[in-house]
Design an enzyme around this catalytic site. Structure first.
Site, PDB file in Angstrom:
ATOM      1  N   CYS A 106       2.576  -9.906   6.125  1.00  0.00           N
ATOM      2  CA  CYS A 106       3.155  -8.708   5.505  1.00  0.00           C
ATOM      3  C   CYS A 106       4.422  -8.242   6.206  1.00  0.00           C
ATOM      4  O   CYS A 106       5.260  -7.568   5.599  1.00  0.00           O
ATOM      5  CB  CYS A 106       2.125  -7.582   5.469  1.00  0.00           C
ATOM      6  SG  CYS A 106       1.524  -7.070   7.093  1.00  0.00           S
ATOM      7  N   GLU A 162      -1.839   0.243   4.513  1.00  0.00           N
ATOM      8  CA  GLU A 162      -0.916  -0.691   5.148  1.00  0.00           C
ATOM      9  C   GLU A 162      -0.505  -1.696   4.083  1.00  0.00           C
ATOM     10  O   GLU A 162      -1.259  -2.612   3.762  1.00  0.00           O
ATOM     11  CB  GLU A 162      -1.579  -1.380   6.344  1.00  0.00           C
ATOM     12  CG  GLU A 162      -2.044  -0.432   7.427  1.00  0.00           C
ATOM     13  CD  GLU A 162      -0.945   0.434   7.993  1.00  0.00           C
ATOM     14  OE1 GLU A 162       0.244   0.079   7.832  1.00  0.00           O
ATOM     15  OE2 GLU A 162      -1.254   1.476   8.581  1.00  0.00           O
TER      16      GLU A 162
END
Length: 495
Positions: free
Chosen positions: A278, A244
């Site tokens: 993010c 990720e």
């Protein structure tokens, strides 16, 4: 006593019993050296092969422990996160870390028993009366590498999926958030057996050795650059990885969009955790005529939601001096007239306060357009046609998230079908990450693989395919010697 109170008391008693049982193993609940880490991994690996967790009762018990642990230690965990940041809003920790953790546990407890059952799947009529099944099985030992920006949720989220799938866990905490790492390790040791969960604390060298362990699956959250190193370290062991990563998540504001709504949601996503997210909106593609209005509305939004930002308890700080210096350098390299302050406050290196700013039309080769910003800096990029905006996105690495604002369904559909991103929100930002029925993951430079909810359960399980033949086996007619019946059968299917 109500049923809820009885359940809570039972869980508390269970946690107390867990403490009594596992104190003798505290040295193995947390490891800080490569040798101890390797020894604990070997122990967990052996247990995963000799004592696989195939029953729901054990898995549900581990999820209960996780829920009780979070419930008992909310303030302590939030305080330690704030200490690492220099100041992190407790409300943000509740909203962005504790809330999705609790709902994720509830979702897994509600559906996990059904997910783990063998699933009957269709079979071609040619093979009937045989049938097919898929049996989810625990992989064994799952490694989790946690980043510093949301160190609680990005530890708990993968843990939920790993425990629901019946795995044992080793977690490497971020060296950039050392106080939380130690607090988390101490807390885990009071609620989990080291036979189930082990926390690893240490600097980059420990992380490098952690990624070399032959896990049954390794899940890493962090930067693209480090993600490449993690994948390379895992490759010799053929360890499957879920990465990720980050990336520059764009916002497309369509012609005729409600600018007030777009600004409201974009600014929420950009100021959350001071932009250190993010999936934060990284830059906005907007038509030229809406540029000044967007900035004006952003200033009004800041005044409304973060008045007196220097002393505002809801606004967080940049994690450390190194990150602050990096981002400040991005701003220093920009033309002054292109940077629009949204508050009266200036950035402060001592307190690591960085107020949000908007950057007008930065050069494509500037730092803010080449790197993931990870701070409250928001570039505005003009586009003339929607095709131009789509081309701008597609010329760059595929983002972790993409956000579209507008009411024209044809234009929305054009963006959603002509771009590829890890996730997509329409008239919203960030919220797809807390939808437990949606997989969360990246694509290309923004990651590989996805987890959360059922997708995470399946990602961290071996989905074993099983073919079950019936007592009447029609395939016997295809055995040699191959005579006329065989040739007639083949003639039906061979072109």
């Amino acid at each position: 006593m109500t049923d809820n109170n009885q359940n809570n008391q039972a869980q508390n008693n269970q946690a107390e019993n867990t403490n009594d049982t596992y104190n003798e193993y505290d040295s193995l609940s947390t490891v800080k050296t490569v040798a101890d880490m390797q020894a604990q991994f070997s122990r967990l690996k052996k247990l995963s092969r000799t004592q696989p967790i195939n029953d729901w009762a054990t898995r549900a018990n581990q999820l209960d422990n996780l829920e009780v642990m979070l419930s008992d230690n909310q303030a302590l965990l939030a305080k330690s996160i704030s200490a690492d940041f220099g100041y992190r809003s407790e409300s943000e920790t509740q909203f962005a870390e504790l809330f999705p953790s609790f709902t994720g546990i509830s979702h897994a407890k509600k559906h996990g028993k059904r997910w783990m059952k063998a699933q009957r799947v269709s079979i071609s009529a040619l093979y009937m009366p045989a049938h097919n099944e898929i049996l989810p099985q625990p992989l064994g030992v799952v490694g989790i590498m946690v980043p510093w920006n949301y160190p609680l949720f990005l530890a708990i989220g993968p843990m939920i999926d790993a425990l629901t799938a019946g795995n044992r866990i080793m977690i490497k905490m971020s060296e950039a958030a050392p106080q939380f790492a130690q607090t988390f390790a101490d807390t885990i040791s009071r609620y989990f057996s080291p036979d189930m969960v082990c926390v690893v604390i240490g600097e980059v060298e420990i992380a490098e050795e952690f990624s070399k362990l032959p896990f049954d699956h390794l899940l890493y959250t962090g930067s693209t650059a480090v993600g490449k190193k993690v994948m390379a370290a895992a490759a010799p062991n053929l360890t499957p990885v879920t990465l990720e990563l980050g990336g520059k998540s764009p916002v497309v504001v369509l012609e005729g969009a409600n600018l007030e709504n777009a600004v409201n949601r974009v600014m929420m996503g950009k100021t959350l955790n001071a932009g250190q997210t993010c999936i934060a909106p990284d830059y906005v593609l907007i038509q030229r005529q809406d540029h000044e209005e967007f900035i004006r509305l952003a200033r009004e939004w800041m005044e409304k939601h973060y008045p007196n930002i220097e002393d505002n308890p809801d606004y967080s700080r940049i994690i450390n001096g190194e990150q602050f210096k990096r981002v400040k350098g991005y701003l220093d390299n920009l033309s002054g007239e292109g940077v629009h302050k949204l508050t009266a406050a200036d950035s402060n290196v001592e307190t690591r306060l960085m107020p949000p700013v908007i950057v007008s039309e930065p050069a494509p080769d500037s730092d803010v357009m080449q790197n993931e910003i990870f701070a409250p800096i928001l570039p505005l990029i003009h586009y003339d046609t929607l095709d131009d905006a789509i081309a701008f996105i597609n010329e760059r690495p595929r983002p972790l998230a993409l956000y579209v604002f507008g009411d024209n369904n044809r234009d929305i559909d054009k963006v959603r079908t002509n771009t590829v991103s890890g996730g997509l929100c329409i008239n919203e930002v960030v919220m797809h990450v807390v939808q437990h029925d949606l997989p969360f993951g990246g694509v290309g430079d923004s990651g590989t693989g996805a987890y959360h909810g059922k997708a995470g359960f399946e990602r961290l399980s071996h989905m074993k395919p099983i073919f079950i033949q019936s007592k009447i086996n029609g395939l016997n007619i295809l055995l040699p010697p191959y005579g006329g019946l065989f040739k007639k059968a083949m003639a039906l299917f061979l072109k």
